[in-house]
Scaffold this motif. Structure first.
Motif, PDB file in Angstrom:
ATOM      1  N   UNK A 133     -51.769  29.139  -4.703  1.00 34.89           N
ATOM      2  CA  UNK A 133     -51.509  30.388  -5.407  1.00 34.89           C
ATOM      3  C   UNK A 133     -51.725  31.572  -4.485  1.00 34.89           C
ATOM      4  N   UNK A 134     -50.798  32.528  -4.544  1.00 32.23           N
ATOM      5  CA  UNK A 134     -50.941  33.797  -3.827  1.00 32.23           C
ATOM      6  C   UNK A 134     -51.656  34.798  -4.720  1.00 32.23           C
ATOM      7  N   UNK A 135     -52.526  35.657  -4.191  1.00 36.35           N
ATOM      8  CA  UNK A 135     -52.913  35.722  -2.776  1.00 36.35           C
ATOM      9  C   UNK A 135     -53.884  34.605  -2.419  1.00 36.35           C
ATOM     10  N   UNK A 136     -53.854  34.206  -1.145  1.00 33.91           N
ATOM     11  CA  UNK A 136     -54.721  33.118  -0.691  1.00 33.91           C
ATOM     12  C   UNK A 136     -55.476  33.549   0.564  1.00 33.91           C
ATOM     13  N   UNK A 137     -56.546  32.835   0.853  1.00 36.26           N
ATOM     14  CA  UNK A 137     -57.316  33.093   2.073  1.00 36.26           C
ATOM     15  C   UNK A 137     -56.811  32.153   3.178  1.00 36.26           C
ATOM     16  N   UNK A 138     -56.919  32.568   4.447  1.00 40.11           N
ATOM     17  CA  UNK A 138     -56.415  31.726   5.548  1.00 40.11           C
ATOM     18  C   UNK A 138     -56.903  30.286   5.474  1.00 40.11           C
ATOM     19  N   UNK A 139     -58.196  30.079   5.184  1.00 39.09           N
ATOM     20  CA  UNK A 139     -58.704  28.690   5.188  1.00 39.09           C
ATOM     21  C   UNK A 139     -58.104  27.872   4.050  1.00 39.09           C
ATOM     22  N   UNK A 140     -57.648  28.548   2.984  1.00 38.41           N
ATOM     23  CA  UNK A 140     -57.022  27.804   1.873  1.00 38.41           C
ATOM     24  C   UNK A 140     -55.657  27.258   2.293  1.00 38.41           C
ATOM     25  N   UNK A 141     -54.922  28.055   3.051  1.00 37.01           N
ATOM     26  CA  UNK A 141     -53.636  27.558   3.556  1.00 37.01           C
ATOM     27  C   UNK A 141     -53.876  26.425   4.553  1.00 37.01           C
ATOM     28  N   UNK A 142     -54.873  26.592   5.414  1.00 37.07           N
ATOM     29  CA  UNK A 142     -55.201  25.542   6.381  1.00 37.07           C
ATOM     30  C   UNK A 142     -55.532  24.236   5.657  1.00 37.07           C
ATOM     31  N   UNK A 143     -56.330  24.327   4.592  1.00 34.60           N
ATOM     32  CA  UNK A 143     -56.712  23.122   3.843  1.00 34.60           C
ATOM     33  C   UNK A 143     -55.503  22.412   3.245  1.00 34.60           C
ATOM     34  N   UNK A 144     -54.560  23.210   2.706  1.00 34.16           N
ATOM     35  CA  UNK A 144     -53.356  22.606   2.108  1.00 34.16           C
ATOM     36  C   UNK A 144     -52.501  21.932   3.181  1.00 34.16           C
ATOM     37  N   UNK A 145     -52.363  22.599   4.329  1.00 31.06           N
ATOM     38  CA  UNK A 145     -51.580  22.023   5.423  1.00 31.06           C
ATOM     39  C   UNK A 145     -52.210  20.712   5.895  1.00 31.06           C
ATOM     40  N   UNK A 146     -53.520  20.735   6.096  1.00 32.76           N
ATOM     41  CA  UNK A 146     -54.203  19.522   6.568  1.00 32.76           C
ATOM     42  C   UNK A 146     -54.149  18.418   5.512  1.00 32.76           C
ATOM     43  N   UNK A 147     -54.209  18.814   4.237  1.00 36.98           N
ATOM     44  CA  UNK A 147     -54.172  17.820   3.155  1.00 36.98           C
ATOM     45  C   UNK A 147     -52.842  17.064   3.148  1.00 36.98           C
ATOM     46  N   UNK A 148     -51.726  17.795   3.242  1.00 38.64           N
ATOM     47  CA  UNK A 148     -50.439  17.084   3.220  1.00 38.64           C
ATOM     48  C   UNK A 148     -50.214  16.353   4.540  1.00 38.64           C
ATOM     49  N   UNK A 149     -50.695  16.937   5.649  1.00 35.98           N
ATOM     50  CA  UNK A 149     -50.525  16.267   6.940  1.00 35.98           C
ATOM     51  C   UNK A 149     -51.225  14.921   6.939  1.00 35.98           C
TER      52      UNK A 149
END
Ligand code: MN
Length: 135
Positions: free
Chosen positions: A113-129
């Motif tokens: 969900x926007x707005x998001x914090x940088x570490x939240x995007x990182x977590x989502x990227x790492x989760x799908x990766x």
């Protein structure tokens, strides 16, 4: 930790300039490559002609929205031999339960969900990766 010699290639599909700048800055700081598509139609074309590891998909966009673009991508994948599946993360201000369900039904794998914090995007990227064995 991701291997920085082969950084993830991420496609950002987002029409809002401020949201573009924020996401691009976050992803670059993580050491990944990022390519921009300004709407779903351009995103679909870039998906067809490039090789990405992950897609970050806005929902509300001109020309083609994120739901339509995701459905089109999943249809293309369904026609391919080998059953490829690019992880798609919905990144949207539409954060109601029904919005999440619409994204999931369209074939998206994660939701931020926007707005998001940088570490939240990182977590989502790492989760799908991790889930799709990319890293
Ligand atoms: Mn938008």
């Amino acid at each position: 930790m991701p291997d920085m010699n082969t950084p993830l290639k991420i496609l950002l599909v987002e029409d809002n300039e401020l949201n573009q700048k924020f996401a691009i800055a976050v992803v670059r700081k993580l050491g990944y490559q990022i390519d921009l598509a300004e709407n779903g139609l351009i995103g679909l074309e870039k998906f067809k002609s490039n090789k990405y590891d992950i897609i970050l998909m806005d929902i509300q966009m001109p020309e083609m929205n994120g739901i339509e673009a995701t459905k089109a991508i999943r249809q293309i994948e369904a026609l391919e031999a080998g059953g490829s599946h690019i992880p798609i993360i919905a990144v949207t201000a539409f954060a109601l339960e029904q919005d999440r369900k619409n994204c999931s039904d369209a074939g998206m794998d994660e939701f931020l969900a926007k707005p998001y914090k940088p570490h939240e995007l990182e977590q989502k990227i790492l989760a799908v990766a991790q889930r799709f064995g990319i890293l």
